[in-house]
Design an enzyme around this catalytic site. Structure first.
Site, mmCIF file in Angstrom:
data_model
loop_
_atom_site.group_PDB
_atom_site.id
_atom_site.type_symbol
_atom_site.label_atom_id
_atom_site.label_comp_id
_atom_site.label_asym_id
_atom_site.label_seq_id
_atom_site.Cartn_x
_atom_site.Cartn_y
_atom_site.Cartn_z
ATOM 1 N N GLN A 155 8.582 2.033 16.762
ATOM 2 C CA GLN A 155 9.078 0.912 15.943
ATOM 3 C C GLN A 155 10.549 1.124 15.574
ATOM 4 O OE1 GLN A 155 6.946 -1.081 12.522
ATOM 5 N NE2 GLN A 155 8.142 0.352 11.313
ATOM 6 N N ALA B 133 0.858 -1.199 0.000
ATOM 7 C CA ALA B 133 0.000 0.000 0.000
ATOM 8 C C ALA B 133 0.892 1.247 0.000
ATOM 9 C CB ALA B 133 -0.958 -0.010 1.185
ATOM 10 N N VAL C 82 6.687 12.074 6.211
ATOM 11 C CA VAL C 82 6.176 12.858 5.078
ATOM 12 C C VAL C 82 4.730 13.229 5.390
ATOM 13 C CG1 VAL C 82 5.700 12.858 2.595
ATOM 14 C CG2 VAL C 82 7.713 11.660 3.485
ATOM 15 N N SER D 298 -1.198 4.547 5.149
ATOM 16 C CA SER D 298 -2.152 3.810 4.299
ATOM 17 C C SER D 298 -3.545 3.854 4.927
ATOM 18 C CB SER D 298 -1.689 2.371 4.109
ATOM 19 O OG SER D 298 -1.510 1.775 5.357
ATOM 20 N N ARG D 299 -3.601 4.078 6.241
ATOM 21 C CA ARG D 299 -4.910 4.148 6.913
ATOM 22 C C ARG D 299 -5.710 5.390 6.521
ATOM 23 N NH1 ARG D 299 -4.635 0.966 12.140
ATOM 24 N NH2 ARG D 299 -2.776 -0.229 11.798
ATOM 25 N N LYS E 222 7.745 8.282 11.389
ATOM 26 C CA LYS E 222 6.345 8.321 11.828
ATOM 27 C C LYS E 222 6.105 7.204 12.845
ATOM 28 C CE LYS E 222 1.642 7.754 10.462
ATOM 29 N NZ LYS E 222 1.473 6.301 10.610
ATOM 30 N N ALA F 91 3.589 8.164 -0.739
ATOM 31 C CA ALA F 91 4.776 9.021 -0.909
ATOM 32 C C ALA F 91 5.768 8.878 0.246
ATOM 33 C CB ALA F 91 4.334 10.475 -1.071
ATOM 34 N N GLY F 92 5.282 8.505 1.430
ATOM 35 C CA GLY F 92 6.191 8.290 2.568
ATOM 36 C C GLY F 92 7.146 7.139 2.270
ATOM 37 N N HIS F 93 6.590 6.011 1.784
ATOM 38 C CA HIS F 93 7.450 4.869 1.426
ATOM 39 C C HIS F 93 8.423 5.274 0.310
ATOM 40 C CE1 HIS F 93 3.724 2.660 2.827
ATOM 41 N NE2 HIS F 93 4.655 2.091 3.567
HETATM 42 O O1 PAF Z 1 6.306 -0.247 9.191
HETATM 43 C C1 PAF Z 1 5.913 -1.245 8.571
HETATM 44 O O2 PAF Z 1 5.345 -1.160 7.477
HETATM 45 C C2 PAF Z 1 6.064 -2.635 9.195
HETATM 46 O O3 PAF Z 1 5.915 -2.579 10.566
HETATM 47 C C3 PAF Z 1 7.389 -3.308 8.815
HETATM 48 C C4 PAF Z 1 8.583 -2.537 9.347
HETATM 49 C C5 PAF Z 1 7.493 -3.443 7.306
HETATM 50 C C6 PAF Z 1 7.450 -4.720 9.418
HETATM 51 O O4 PAF Z 1 6.411 -5.525 8.940
#
Ligand code: PAF
Length: 290
Positions: A155, A34, A178, A188-189, A151, A37-39
């Site tokens: 994590q 999903a 971003v 994506s949410r 963001k 632009a952040g990815h």
């Molecule tokens: O941030 C994410 O999209 C997930 O937590 C990750 C790091 C891909 C692990 O599944």
């Protein structure tokens, strides 16, 4: 150029071994698809920092504590691959389920400390799932660098800790959040918000911004956080799951604006849970400006 899709870890390993034999460095961007632009900003950072870039796409069941959330998670491999084409990604690794969790899989990577509180409290098991899959993805890709968005600040701290503790030779690179033009952090949410919810959503980063400035200007932390919670709910959010000030160094809760720290929030807008975080502006800078 369409991005080559690899589904087997052995095939991936053979490709990466070839790159390394040629002296090339490898960056990885782990994702659950999903892509937004952040990815893509993480992919650009990876392209700038490494000779070869692998993007991984795996919707990791072990990090969803809510089965409905897992079922509703968008699966958009074809359009994700299309978005990566123009960025000249070398490989899109989309492991089949058994490449990550083969029959009999029984190991969990569990990071204490930084995974406690915040999302760790409200999503039991979530960070064990993240830590386990990230460990596997780093080992399978053999990447020299891995890119994660700020963001998901908690994590990012969990991943930094596990790489240090397990001696995984991979540099973890945090990349800035971003945001839309109205400051809403990309997620994506966001696609699942109704029109009215989308209009209310920027209240979340706005409340963080107001609270961060107030704290640096001398408002007691508890007061600033109460005001921010009230503003978020007044804007139409159903509830604020948590809103806390935590030190950057060790994620410990703090009542002080002196050391680098950031506000972290999770709040429910209808059935959608949004998270965000914002560093306090440097106290010194704020004093000078004032
Ligand atoms: O941030 C994410 O999209 C997930 O937590 C990750 C790091 C891909 C692990 O599944």
């Amino acid at each position: 150029m369409p991005v080559p899709i690899i589904r087997s870890r052995n095939e991936l390993r053979a490709i990466v071994a070839g790159w390394k034999a040629a002296g090339e460095t490898v960056g990885v961007v782990p994702t659950m698809g999903a892509l937004h632009a952040g990815h893509l900003s993480l992919v650009r950072a990876a392209k700038a920092g490494s000779d070869r870039v692998v993007v991984t796409l795996f919707v990791n069941p072990r990090q969803f504590n809510n089965p409905a959330d897992l079922a509703a998670y968008p699966r958009t491999e074809a359009s994700d691959a299309e978005k990566l084409g123009p960025l000249a990604v070398d490989v899109l690794y989309v492991p089949d389920g058994d490449q990550i969790y083969p029959e009999g899989f029984s190991t969990t990577v569990s990071v204490a400390g930084v995974s406690e509180g915040l999302c760790g409290t409200h999503r039991p098991g979530h960070f064990d799932g993240v830590a386990t899959v990230v460990t596997k993805l780093l080992l399978q890709t053999g990447a020299d660098r891995a890119y994660f968005g700020e963001k998901d600040w908690q994590q990012l701290q969990v991943v930094r800790r596990l790489v240090t503790d397990l001696d995984i030779p991979c540099e973890i690179v945090g990349c800035p959040t971003v945001r839309e033009s109205d400051a809403l952090a990309l997620s994506s949410r966001n696609l699942r918000l109704s029109e009215a919810e989308r209009a209310a959503a920027p209240a979340l980063p706005q409340a963080l911004d107001v609270a961060a400035r107030a704290i640096v200007a001398g408002t007691p932390v508890a007061v600033a956080l109460d005001d921010a919670r009230a503003a978020i709910v007044a804007a139409g959010f159903r509830s604020v799951e948590y809103l806390e000030l935590r030190r950057d160094a060790d994620m410990a809760p703090t009542e002080s604006a002196e050391a680098p720290a950031r506000l972290l929030v999770a709040a429910w807008l209808g059935d959608i849970r949004l998270i965000d975080n914002l560093p306090l502006p440097a106290v010194e800078r704020a004093r000078q400006a004032g």
